[in-house]
Design a protein around this motif. Sequence first.
Motif, PDB file in Angstrom:
ATOM      1  N   ASN A 119     -19.804  -9.110  39.283  1.00 14.04           N
ATOM      2  CA  ASN A 119     -18.614  -9.545  40.004  1.00 14.04           C
ATOM      3  C   ASN A 119     -19.042  -9.813  41.435  1.00 14.04           C
ATOM      4  O   ASN A 119     -19.789  -9.026  42.028  1.00 14.04           O
ATOM      5  N   LEU A 120     -18.563 -10.916  41.988  1.00 14.66           N
ATOM      6  CA  LEU A 120     -18.900 -11.267  43.371  1.00 14.66           C
ATOM      7  C   LEU A 120     -17.764 -10.958  44.326  1.00 14.66           C
ATOM      8  O   LEU A 120     -17.984 -10.869  45.529  1.00 14.66           O
ATOM      9  N   GLY A 121     -16.549 -10.807  43.806  1.00 11.77           N
ATOM     10  CA  GLY A 121     -15.450 -10.447  44.682  1.00 11.77           C
ATOM     11  C   GLY A 121     -14.092 -10.632  44.054  1.00 11.77           C
ATOM     12  O   GLY A 121     -13.927 -11.365  43.088  1.00 11.77           O
ATOM     13  N   TRP A 122     -13.152  -9.901  44.619  1.00 15.02           N
ATOM     14  CA  TRP A 122     -11.734 -10.029  44.297  1.00 15.02           C
ATOM     15  C   TRP A 122     -11.055 -10.461  45.587  1.00 15.02           C
ATOM     16  O   TRP A 122     -11.358  -9.941  46.661  1.00 15.02           O
ATOM     17  N   GLU A 123     -10.118 -11.389  45.485  1.00 10.21           N
ATOM     18  CA  GLU A 123      -9.406 -11.883  46.670  1.00 10.21           C
ATOM     19  C   GLU A 123      -7.917 -11.960  46.371  1.00 10.21           C
ATOM     20  O   GLU A 123      -7.516 -12.095  45.218  1.00 10.21           O
ATOM     21  N   ASP A 124      -7.154 -11.956  47.437  1.00  8.31           N
ATOM     22  CA  ASP A 124      -5.713 -12.236  47.345  1.00  8.31           C
ATOM     23  C   ASP A 124      -5.017 -11.392  46.287  1.00  8.31           C
ATOM     24  O   ASP A 124      -4.221 -11.895  45.490  1.00  8.31           O
ATOM     25  N   VAL A 125      -5.299 -10.098  46.269  1.00  6.34           N
ATOM     26  CA  VAL A 125      -4.646  -9.202  45.313  1.00  6.34           C
ATOM     27  C   VAL A 125      -3.219  -8.963  45.791  1.00  6.34           C
ATOM     28  O   VAL A 125      -3.004  -8.515  46.920  1.00  6.34           O
ATOM     29  N   THR A 168     -30.578 -19.862  36.270  1.00  4.73           N
ATOM     30  CA  THR A 168     -30.148 -19.470  34.918  1.00  4.73           C
ATOM     31  C   THR A 168     -28.713 -18.961  34.883  1.00  4.73           C
ATOM     32  O   THR A 168     -28.246 -18.491  33.852  1.00  4.73           O
ATOM     33  N   GLN A 169     -28.012 -19.075  36.029  1.00  7.53           N
ATOM     34  CA  GLN A 169     -26.660 -18.528  36.123  1.00  7.53           C
ATOM     35  C   GLN A 169     -25.730 -19.492  36.859  1.00  7.53           C
ATOM     36  O   GLN A 169     -26.177 -20.380  37.572  1.00  7.53           O
ATOM     37  N   GLY A 170     -24.440 -19.295  36.647  1.00  5.86           N
ATOM     38  CA  GLY A 170     -23.429 -20.072  37.341  1.00  5.86           C
ATOM     39  C   GLY A 170     -22.359 -19.156  37.916  1.00  5.86           C
ATOM     40  O   GLY A 170     -22.305 -17.969  37.608  1.00  5.86           O
ATOM     41  N   VAL A 171     -21.496 -19.742  38.747  1.00  7.54           N
ATOM     42  CA  VAL A 171     -20.426 -19.005  39.407  1.00  7.54           C
ATOM     43  C   VAL A 171     -19.093 -19.544  38.903  1.00  7.54           C
ATOM     44  O   VAL A 171     -18.880 -20.761  38.854  1.00  7.54           O
ATOM     45  N   VAL A 172     -18.205 -18.636  38.522  1.00  7.21           N
ATOM     46  CA  VAL A 172     -16.874 -19.009  38.034  1.00  7.21           C
ATOM     47  C   VAL A 172     -15.843 -18.254  38.866  1.00  7.21           C
ATOM     48  O   VAL A 172     -16.016 -17.078  39.160  1.00  7.21           O
ATOM     49  N   ARG A 173     -14.780 -18.952  39.227  1.00  2.00           N
ATOM     50  CA  ARG A 173     -13.669 -18.342  39.983  1.00  2.00           C
ATOM     51  C   ARG A 173     -12.406 -18.499  39.152  1.00  2.00           C
ATOM     52  O   ARG A 173     -12.109 -19.592  38.653  1.00  2.00           O
ATOM     53  N   VAL A 174     -11.664 -17.396  38.983  1.00  2.00           N
ATOM     54  CA  VAL A 174     -10.451 -17.403  38.169  1.00  2.00           C
ATOM     55  C   VAL A 174      -9.292 -16.781  38.929  1.00  2.00           C
ATOM     56  O   VAL A 174      -9.489 -16.043  39.902  1.00  2.00           O
ATOM     57  N   LYS A 175      -8.093 -17.075  38.463  1.00  2.00           N
ATOM     58  CA  LYS A 175      -6.890 -16.377  38.923  1.00  2.00           C
ATOM     59  C   LYS A 175      -6.379 -15.598  37.716  1.00  2.00           C
ATOM     60  O   LYS A 175      -6.104 -16.182  36.662  1.00  2.00           O
ATOM     61  N   SER A 176      -6.285 -14.281  37.864  1.00  2.00           N
ATOM     62  CA  SER A 176      -5.781 -13.439  36.780  1.00  2.00           C
ATOM     63  C   SER A 176      -4.394 -12.921  37.130  1.00  2.00           C
ATOM     64  O   SER A 176      -4.108 -12.628  38.293  1.00  2.00           O
ATOM     65  N   THR A 177      -3.573 -12.806  36.105  1.00  2.00           N
ATOM     66  CA  THR A 177      -2.196 -12.345  36.260  1.00  2.00           C
ATOM     67  C   THR A 177      -1.931 -11.267  35.224  1.00  2.00           C
ATOM     68  O   THR A 177      -2.254 -11.441  34.046  1.00  2.00           O
ATOM     69  N   GLY A 178      -1.336 -10.156  35.676  1.00  2.00           N
ATOM     70  CA  GLY A 178      -0.912  -9.099  34.772  1.00  2.00           C
ATOM     71  C   GLY A 178       0.599  -9.043  34.735  1.00  2.00           C
ATOM     72  O   GLY A 178       1.249  -9.146  35.777  1.00  2.00           O
ATOM     73  N   MET A 179       1.156  -8.917  33.532  1.00  2.00           N
ATOM     74  CA  MET A 179       2.598  -8.848  33.334  1.00  2.00           C
ATOM     75  C   MET A 179       2.934  -7.593  32.545  1.00  2.00           C
ATOM     76  O   MET A 179       2.159  -7.175  31.696  1.00  2.00           O
ATOM     77  N   VAL A 216       3.183  -8.159  37.584  1.00  2.00           N
ATOM     78  CA  VAL A 216       2.962  -6.924  38.332  1.00  2.00           C
ATOM     79  C   VAL A 216       1.720  -6.995  39.214  1.00  2.00           C
ATOM     80  O   VAL A 216       1.573  -6.202  40.138  1.00  2.00           O
ATOM     81  N   ILE A 217       0.813  -7.946  38.940  1.00  2.00           N
ATOM     82  CA  ILE A 217      -0.385  -8.122  39.765  1.00  2.00           C
ATOM     83  C   ILE A 217      -0.920  -9.532  39.583  1.00  2.00           C
ATOM     84  O   ILE A 217      -0.827 -10.108  38.491  1.00  2.00           O
ATOM     85  N   GLU A 218      -1.430 -10.090  40.670  1.00  2.00           N
ATOM     86  CA  GLU A 218      -2.150 -11.360  40.638  1.00  2.00           C
ATOM     87  C   GLU A 218      -3.336 -11.228  41.573  1.00  2.00           C
ATOM     88  O   GLU A 218      -3.244 -10.582  42.611  1.00  2.00           O
ATOM     89  N   PHE A 219      -4.449 -11.842  41.184  1.00  2.00           N
ATOM     90  CA  PHE A 219      -5.633 -11.830  42.048  1.00  2.00           C
ATOM     91  C   PHE A 219      -6.582 -12.938  41.635  1.00  2.00           C
ATOM     92  O   PHE A 219      -6.490 -13.480  40.541  1.00  2.00           O
ATOM     93  N   ARG A 220      -7.473 -13.241  42.539  1.00  2.00           N
ATOM     94  CA  ARG A 220      -8.561 -14.179  42.262  1.00  2.00           C
ATOM     95  C   ARG A 220      -9.845 -13.366  42.172  1.00  2.00           C
ATOM     96  O   ARG A 220     -10.040 -12.428  42.951  1.00  2.00           O
TER      97      ARG A 220
END
Length: 164
Positions: A88-94, A123-134, A141-145
């Motif tokens: 993991n490289l980071g969590w943002e905007d929680v 041999t690797q790549g970087v992916v950024r996502v927005k996750s949402t918990g309901m 109840v939670i959102e973060f990148r």
Amino acid sequence: MSVKHGWTGRVFEDFTAGDVYEHPLGRTITQADNIWFTCLTLNTNPIHFDAAYASQTEFKRPLVNSCFTLALVTGQSVIDLTVNGVANLGWEDVTLPHPVFEGDTIYAKSEVLETRESKSRPTQGVVRVKSTGMNQDGVVVIEFRRTFLIWKRGHVPIARHAGG
């Protein structure tokens, strides 16, 4: 004798911006989950583990530790996102727009926001996502990148399992 292999996870090339994954496993949070996590992390706010104290607050009952909620939704996403993650490289905007209580069941989904090749790790790549918990009522109840490093196809280390 043939060995049947199940799900081995996605690799960098499998992700496209705009993809949405509805993570398959929900999780009901118990009193023990909340108290253990709170104690393990040395969080001394009694709203998480003292029901008598919590009953005097606006919530009238213990709140689930918000770091547990973050960890849970991250964990729920692993099956779809980071089985082959490197780091993991980071969590943002929680954000935590609604409280979570013992007995709530949390469901999660993630949307791929962007992908890029790693500049320093071919041999690797970087992916950024927005996750949402309901919760069980569909209330967010939670959102973060989250940004993570993931293996490219053909470079995932082979998991060796003992026994058979």
